[in-house]
Design a protein around this motif. Structure first.
Motif, short mmCIF file in Angstrom:
data_model
loop_
_atom_site.label_atom_id
_atom_site.label_comp_id
_atom_site.label_asym_id
_atom_site.label_seq_id
_atom_site.Cartn_x
_atom_site.Cartn_y
_atom_site.Cartn_z
N ARG A 131 40.35 24.75 47.10
CA ARG A 131 41.54 25.36 46.47
C ARG A 131 41.28 25.60 44.99
N ALA A 132 40.64 24.61 44.35
CA ALA A 132 40.34 24.76 42.92
C ALA A 132 39.41 25.95 42.71
N MET A 133 38.42 26.10 43.61
CA MET A 133 37.49 27.23 43.50
C MET A 133 38.25 28.56 43.69
N ASP A 134 39.20 28.56 44.65
CA ASP A 134 40.02 29.76 44.88
C ASP A 134 40.78 30.16 43.62
N VAL A 135 41.32 29.15 42.93
CA VAL A 135 42.08 29.45 41.72
C VAL A 135 41.17 30.12 40.70
N LEU A 136 39.96 29.56 40.51
CA LEU A 136 39.04 30.15 39.54
C LEU A 136 38.66 31.57 39.95
N MET A 137 38.56 31.79 41.28
CA MET A 137 38.16 33.12 41.74
C MET A 137 39.30 34.12 41.68
N SER A 138 40.52 33.65 41.44
CA SER A 138 41.62 34.62 41.39
C SER A 138 41.83 35.16 39.97
N ILE A 139 40.91 34.84 39.06
CA ILE A 139 40.87 35.54 37.78
C ILE A 139 39.61 36.41 37.82
N PRO A 140 39.75 37.72 37.56
CA PRO A 140 38.56 38.58 37.59
C PRO A 140 37.44 38.03 36.71
N SER A 141 36.19 38.12 37.22
CA SER A 141 35.01 37.51 36.56
C SER A 141 34.94 37.76 35.06
N LEU A 142 34.97 39.04 34.69
CA LEU A 142 34.76 39.37 33.28
C LEU A 142 35.87 38.76 32.42
N LEU A 143 37.09 38.79 32.95
CA LEU A 143 38.23 38.27 32.19
C LEU A 143 38.11 36.76 32.01
N THR B 18 48.60 28.56 42.79
CA THR B 18 47.47 29.17 42.09
C THR B 18 47.88 29.69 40.72
N LEU B 19 48.98 30.43 40.70
CA LEU B 19 49.42 31.03 39.43
C LEU B 19 49.84 29.95 38.43
N LEU B 20 50.41 28.86 38.95
CA LEU B 20 50.81 27.76 38.07
C LEU B 20 49.57 27.15 37.40
N ILE B 21 48.51 26.94 38.21
CA ILE B 21 47.29 26.36 37.64
C ILE B 21 46.66 27.34 36.64
N ILE B 22 46.65 28.63 37.00
CA ILE B 22 46.10 29.63 36.08
C ILE B 22 46.88 29.61 34.77
N SER B 23 48.20 29.52 34.88
CA SER B 23 49.02 29.51 33.66
C SER B 23 48.63 28.33 32.78
N PHE B 24 48.32 27.20 33.42
CA PHE B 24 47.92 26.03 32.64
C PHE B 24 46.57 26.26 31.97
N ILE B 25 45.61 26.84 32.73
CA ILE B 25 44.29 27.12 32.16
C ILE B 25 44.42 28.07 30.96
N VAL B 26 45.20 29.14 31.16
CA VAL B 26 45.37 30.12 30.09
C VAL B 26 46.00 29.47 28.86
N PHE B 27 47.00 28.64 29.10
CA PHE B 27 47.66 27.97 27.98
C PHE B 27 46.67 27.06 27.26
N TYR B 297 46.17 40.59 40.93
CA TYR B 297 45.02 40.31 41.77
C TYR B 297 45.40 39.48 43.00
N THR B 298 46.19 38.41 42.79
CA THR B 298 46.55 37.56 43.93
C THR B 298 47.40 38.35 44.93
N PHE B 299 48.29 39.22 44.44
CA PHE B 299 49.12 39.97 45.38
C PHE B 299 48.32 41.08 46.08
N ALA B 300 47.31 41.61 45.39
CA ALA B 300 46.44 42.60 46.05
C ALA B 300 45.72 41.95 47.23
N ASN B 301 45.29 40.71 47.05
CA ASN B 301 44.62 39.99 48.14
C ASN B 301 45.56 39.74 49.30
N LEU B 302 46.79 39.36 48.98
CA LEU B 302 47.79 39.12 50.03
C LEU B 302 48.04 40.41 50.81
#
Lengths: 291, 320
Positions: A131-143, B18-27, B297-302
């Motif tokens: 799941r953690a890997m999925d999260v990292l992969m849901s941000i485009p590589s370059l970004l 996923t988006l919650l964790i991304i938000s934390f990483i970005v922050f 991106y996540t919604f495109a995958n869905l």
């Protein structure tokens, strides 16, 4: 008793060497393989031997000859300070190759153990890491690379780490799926019955048998790492001037596109040739290993 | 349809986490950035009192977890904060740029589908011919040259120095006419298309070759159905399934490439905005743009997964 294991290990090494020789021969006999070696060998040689080949030092300026077109004096022309583009390409390749190889090595060192342990142990740990890997992969590589470099600061080492982090989930996933297909094999059950440690099973039993897909993915990643690294320096966030760098040279060429169209020739050929070489190598390896 | 509802419910749950964790990483990353936001806004001559006042106003003196929750709640409710750079709300800065980038991305996807799939079909129908070799060589070259090199080559050829057919960069809204609008979008989206098309061509080719060798296609041919009908009504429908998933992955690749391509063509979109924001430490803009890209991106995958299951009834929702 003591001489026996030594003997076996010698034969193992010999057969590995002959296997490698056979593999290289098989690669060279395919169109893709031959083309990739034909591109990569001269490029790597040129970059490594830059001090002996380069006609000028990479930072030497020739004020009268600014932004000249390719000529016998300057094979790929000169830049805005009159520096020889060909010499700068040779020196600049070091950063690009280091980024490609370094980021892939980083991702291998991190992703392969994660993938093996995750696939072998299964259960909660597996679920959570994937799941953690999925999260990292849901941000485009370059970004993602852009963000990590922003956080860490630019420079060669940080660029390598950033791209390495981007690549880790992909390598972990591929290693995990190979591990899943191996873990129920009899030799693994035998190793478990012998009471081998998790470490031994992971690195002596699973890894050698999962190595072909890891190898293929790794060689494709090198080219992609060079691509992302050069994009970061094109955006002004990768390696820092005055060190020559292909992506950075391209971004300067962009600013002089109207006055000197030849300027982009050097970085364009260098980047395209190198990345094409690694892409072809990855595909040739895949064709060979998956036959 | 209750299976589908359950599946959708589960997927939305995963997306939310996923988006919650991304938000934390970005922050977290934006907190690591060197430089004080208050100093950034006020300039270097700012007095200590005014810095303290701005920090108070932005909540920078609060502990990080309060700042994080404040920001997250703000983002969800549409309060994205003010851009440090422009004297405007981050949303007002971002939305017009987002619209520009969406136009560029949409045109690119249309081009990739309309050119990539036919080229893949041609390559598959004439396997190992000159056309096949040409298509695969073009694909290799497309993925191997970085976006900025391809873009610069197109710009040199068609944007000024050699042939002055297209503008040298920038953007023109649709209101000022269809032709100027298309002319400004043409070269950037062509660059993106050249880079993305290889995957689509390759996958279409290999899937179609496989399907054309399958039993049901042989049966169809034996029934005396024309090759045209076999291709379009029998083979292609199944061969294109994996391409749909690939297109969703390509959306992620596109969102990354767009950053570089917009920079080359001075195209005022989301990518150029985020690069400027990163260079000038405009934190509210960085945070919002990255979140928008992750959401898309996540919604495109869905969407790809749902479409894939819809087109292939053999797969059930929730199966991976």
């Amino acid at each position: 008793m003591s001489s026996e294991p030594t003997n076996t290990s010698v034969t193992v090494t010999e057969s590995r060497v002959s296997q490698t020789v056979a593999a290289v021969k098989a690669l060279l006999s395919t169109k893709k393989g031959a083309l990739s070696i034909g591109l990569l060998v001269p490029i790597i040689f040129g970059v490594v031997a830059a001090p002996f080949i380069a006609p000028y030092p990479p930072t030497e300026t020739h004020v009268i000859d600014r932004l000249t077109s390719p000529s016998f004096q300057y094979l790929l022309g000169t830049d805005q300070y009159g520096r020889d583009v060909f010499s700068r390409i040779l020196y600049g390749g070091r950063a690009s190759l280091l980024i490609g190889l370094g980021s892939t090595a980083f991702a291998l060192a991190l992703g392969v153990p994660i993938g093996i342990v995750s696939g072998y142990s299964g259960g909660r740990f597996d679920e959570l890491t994937m799941r953690a890997m999925d999260v990292l992969m849901s941000i485009p590589s370059l970004l993602l690379a852009l963000l990590v470099v922003t956080g860490l600061g630019s420079g060669l080492t940080n660029t390598i780490i950033a791209i390495g982090i981007v690549f880790t989930p992909r390598l972990a996933r591929i290693t995990r799926s190979s591990t899943l297909s191996i873990k129920n094999q009899e030799y693994i059950t035998a190793a478990e019955a012998r009471g081998e440690s998790l470490f031994r099973i992971a690195f002596y039993e699973i890894l050698p048998n999962a190595s072909s897909s890891i190898l293929v993915e790794g060689s494709i990643r090198i080219g992609f790492g060079i691509l992302i690294g050069s994009s970061l320096s094109f955006l002004g966030l990768g390696t820092q001037p005055p060190n020559p760098d292909w992506g950075y040279m391209a971004s300067v060429a962009r600013n002089h596109l109207r006055s000197q169209i030849w300027f982009m020739l050097g970085p364009g050929i260098a980047l395209g040739g190198t990345i094409l070489g690694f892409n072809l190598l990855g595909d040739a390896l895949r064709d060979y290993l998956e036959e | 349809m209750s299976d589908f509802r359950l599946y959708l419910f589960k997927r939305m749950g995963y997306i939310a986490v996923t988006l919650l964790i991304i938000s934390f990483i970005v922050f977290a990353i934006t907190q690591l950035l060197p430089g004080n936001a208050a100093v950034l806004i006020l300039g270097k001559q700012a007095t200590n009192e005014s810095i303290a006042a701005v920090e108070q106003q932005l909540g920078l003196n609060k502990p990080w977890y309060v700042q994080y929750t404040d920001w997250l709640v703000g983002f969800v409710t549409g309060e994205w904060g003010n851009s440090y750079l422009n004297d405007a709300s981050a949303m007002d800065v971002i939305i017009p740029r987002l619209i520009h980038s969406v136009q560029l991305a949409a045109l690119t996807l249309v081009l990739v589908i309309c050119v990539g799939i036919p080229l893949g079909v041609v390559a598959a129908m004439k396997e190992d011919s000159i056309q096949d070799l040409a298509v695969s060589s073009f694909g290799y070259l497309g993925v191997s040259f970085p976006e900025f090199i391809t873009g610069m080559v197109l710009l040199t050829l068609f944007g000024g120095p050699i042939l002055s057919i297209f503008p040298f960069g920038g953007y023109e809204p649709l209101q000022s006419g269809l032709i100027p609008w298309l002319k400004h979008l043409a070269l950037p989206s062509l660059t993106l298309t050249i880079i993305l098309i290889a995957h689509v061509m390759r996958l279409t080719r290999s899937e179609l070759i496989e399907v054309l060798e399958s039993d049901y296609v042989r049966t169809a041919r034996l029934k005396g159905i024309s090759e045209y009908r076999v291709l379009f009504f029998h083979a292609l429908r199944n061969a294109l399934l994996p391409t749909i998933t690939l297109l969703a992955l390509d959306v992620g690749y596109l969102l990354g490439s767009i950053v570089v391509v917009e920079e080359v063509f001075a195209f005022p979109g989301l990518g150029r905005l985020v690069v400027r924001a990163i260079q000038s430490r405009d934190i509210p803009v960085i945070q919002a743009v990255v979140m928008i890209i992750a959401i898309v991106y996540t919604f495109a995958n869905l969407a790809a997964d749902i479409l894939y299951t819809y087109l292939d009834p053999r797969i059930e929702y929730g199966e991976q």
